[in-house]
Design a protein around this motif. Structure first.
Motif, mmCIF file in Angstrom:
data_model
loop_
_atom_site.group_PDB
_atom_site.id
_atom_site.type_symbol
_atom_site.label_atom_id
_atom_site.label_comp_id
_atom_site.label_asym_id
_atom_site.label_seq_id
_atom_site.Cartn_x
_atom_site.Cartn_y
_atom_site.Cartn_z
ATOM 1 N N ALA A 51 0.686 11.695 2.584
ATOM 2 C CA ALA A 51 -0.176 10.663 3.172
ATOM 3 C C ALA A 51 -0.989 11.171 4.376
ATOM 4 O O ALA A 51 -1.805 10.451 4.920
ATOM 5 N N ARG B 41 -5.972 9.823 1.366
ATOM 6 C CA ARG B 41 -6.210 8.567 2.101
ATOM 7 C C ARG B 41 -7.533 7.935 1.674
ATOM 8 O O ARG B 41 -7.622 6.728 1.473
ATOM 9 N N ASP C 288 3.929 9.827 10.397
ATOM 10 C CA ASP C 288 2.973 8.722 10.223
ATOM 11 C C ASP C 288 2.201 8.423 11.509
ATOM 12 O O ASP C 288 1.032 8.044 11.470
ATOM 13 N N TYR D 161 0.849 5.328 -2.077
ATOM 14 C CA TYR D 161 1.083 6.690 -1.566
ATOM 15 C C TYR D 161 2.314 7.307 -2.240
ATOM 16 O O TYR D 161 2.358 8.502 -2.514
ATOM 17 N N ARG D 162 3.298 6.472 -2.508
ATOM 18 C CA ARG D 162 4.506 6.968 -3.175
ATOM 19 C C ARG D 162 4.186 7.399 -4.617
ATOM 20 O O ARG D 162 4.688 8.423 -5.100
ATOM 21 N N ARG E 206 0.512 1.125 6.988
ATOM 22 C CA ARG E 206 0.506 1.774 8.307
ATOM 23 C C ARG E 206 -0.851 1.677 9.003
ATOM 24 O O ARG E 206 -0.918 1.711 10.230
ATOM 25 N N ASP E 207 -1.918 1.602 8.170
ATOM 26 C CA ASP E 207 -3.278 1.641 8.735
ATOM 27 C C ASP E 207 -4.110 0.467 8.229
ATOM 28 O O ASP E 207 -5.326 0.542 8.186
ATOM 29 N N ARG F 103 -0.211 11.932 12.587
ATOM 30 C CA ARG F 103 -1.185 12.598 11.724
ATOM 31 C C ARG F 103 -2.599 12.398 12.291
ATOM 32 O O ARG F 103 -2.844 11.476 13.075
ATOM 33 N N SER G 95 0.838 -1.216 0.000
ATOM 34 C CA SER G 95 0.000 0.000 0.000
ATOM 35 C C SER G 95 0.867 1.258 0.000
ATOM 36 O O SER G 95 0.452 2.299 -0.499
ATOM 37 N N ARG H 34 9.631 10.355 9.027
ATOM 38 C CA ARG H 34 8.438 9.662 8.527
ATOM 39 C C ARG H 34 7.693 8.969 9.663
ATOM 40 O O ARG H 34 6.476 9.031 9.743
ATOM 41 N N SER I 45 5.261 11.033 3.351
ATOM 42 C CA SER I 45 4.519 11.032 4.623
ATOM 43 C C SER I 45 3.616 12.255 4.725
ATOM 44 O O SER I 45 2.517 12.170 5.266
HETATM 45 O O1 DC Z 1 5.768 1.519 3.323
HETATM 46 P P1 DC Z 1 6.432 2.718 2.671
HETATM 47 O O2 DC Z 1 7.675 3.169 3.360
HETATM 48 O O3 DC Z 1 6.646 2.519 1.206
HETATM 49 O O4 DC Z 1 5.364 3.895 2.827
HETATM 50 C C1 DC Z 1 5.626 5.191 2.364
HETATM 51 C C2 DC Z 1 4.809 6.203 3.144
HETATM 52 O O5 DC Z 1 3.437 6.066 2.824
HETATM 53 C C3 DC Z 1 4.903 6.107 4.657
HETATM 54 O O6 DC Z 1 5.872 6.986 5.182
HETATM 55 C C4 DC Z 1 3.537 6.499 5.116
HETATM 56 C C5 DC Z 1 2.629 6.273 3.948
HETATM 57 N N1 DC Z 1 1.733 5.128 4.132
HETATM 58 C C6 DC Z 1 0.569 5.345 4.805
HETATM 59 O O7 DC Z 1 0.351 6.440 5.315
HETATM 60 N N2 DC Z 1 -0.336 4.351 4.917
HETATM 61 C C7 DC Z 1 -0.102 3.147 4.387
HETATM 62 N N3 DC Z 1 -1.035 2.197 4.493
HETATM 63 C C8 DC Z 1 1.105 2.899 3.719
HETATM 64 C C9 DC Z 1 2.024 3.911 3.614
#
Ligand code: DC
Length: 224
Positions: free
Chosen positions: A104, A110, A185, A38-39, A131-132, A188, A34, A181, A101
């Motif tokens: 996101a 979101r 993260d 976001y990236r 993350r969520d 927020r 996921s 980050r 971040s």
């Molecule tokens: O897992 P990653 O490092 O590729 O994620 C990149 C950014 O995306 C992370 O800093 C926060 C955001 N992210 C998020 O807010 N919710 C998610 N489900 C996945 C990533």
């Protein structure tokens, strides 16, 4: 055989995607990264100079973002496509990592990403990391894992990965990026990084990949 949804959340660079990939492969499940979504959205905003603090501009821009994953038979990985362009290489860059971040934290972003992630889970049989995922995307998931690891170990792992692509990157830059980050993260307003109350903690600081996979497969066996 019954299929379930497995969520893997946790801090940046904990090895979530590595474990998720191995787990999905062992179970014949689909793996969804996921964070890549976001990236990719962040990459689109950067390339098109979108001011993501402006709600109207962000909502308009999201109408022009189409994301999907395609499985690459050669690399044996699902790769992120942004408007039909393979952006896998660009989204791992520090330029994107420094802004993702922040992007996101935006509620419209979101809502857009979560709706697509939930659709991907309709048929179950998936492992999704982020993350969520256990708290917001799939609060009813059958198995939730929350990963953590010592910060220096995490920086070292990410630094090695980034150094291959960009030998100018420094250890301190990577450390600063991970700490920033993690802070954004978990602080927020919209679905911050939290361990779901029914998640199982996995600290992999001193664990090999095989040990982590074994740990996760035992949890899956219990659920099935
Ligand atoms: O897992 P990653 O490092 O590729 O994620 C990149 C950014 O995306 C992370 O800093 C926060 C955001 N992210 C998020 O807010 N919710 C998610 N489900 C996945 C990533």
């Amino acid at each position: 055989m019954k299929k379930i949804i497995i969520t893997i959340d946790g801090w940046s660079s904990c090895g979530k995607s590595t474990l998720a990939k191995h787990l999905a492969k062992s179970l014949g499940y689909v793996y969804i990264d996921s964070g890549a979504m976001y990236r990719a959205i962040t990459l689109y905003f950067l390339r098109n100079h979108i001011d993501w603090t402006d709600l109207e501009k962000t909502s308009e821009a999201l109408k022009h973002v189409e994301l999907h994953f395609i499985y690459n038979q050669k690399s044996l990985q699902s790769e992120m496509y942004l408007n039909d362009e393979n952006v896998e290489y660009f989204i791992r860059d520090l330029v994107v990592a420094e802004k993702v971040s922040e992007v996101a934290t935006i509620a419209a972003v979101r809502t857009y990403a979560v709706a697509q992630q939930q659709k991907m889970g309709e048929g179950k049989g998936i492992v999704m990391d982020g993350r969520d995922i256990g708290t917001t995307v799939f609060p009813e998931a059958e198995l939730k894992i929350f990963m953590t690891a010592d910060i220096l170990i995490r920086v070292e792992r990410r630094f090695k990965e980034m150094f291959i692509k960009n030998p100018n990157v420094t250890f301190d830059e990577v450390k600063h990026n991970l700490e920033t980050r993690d802070y954004i993260d978990s602080n927020r307003e919209v679905s911050p990084l939290r361990m779901a109350t029914d998640a199982i903690l996995l600290d992999n600081t001193l664990m090999t990949m095989e040990e982590q996979l074994d740990f996760a497969l035992k949890l899956v066996a219990n659920k099935l």
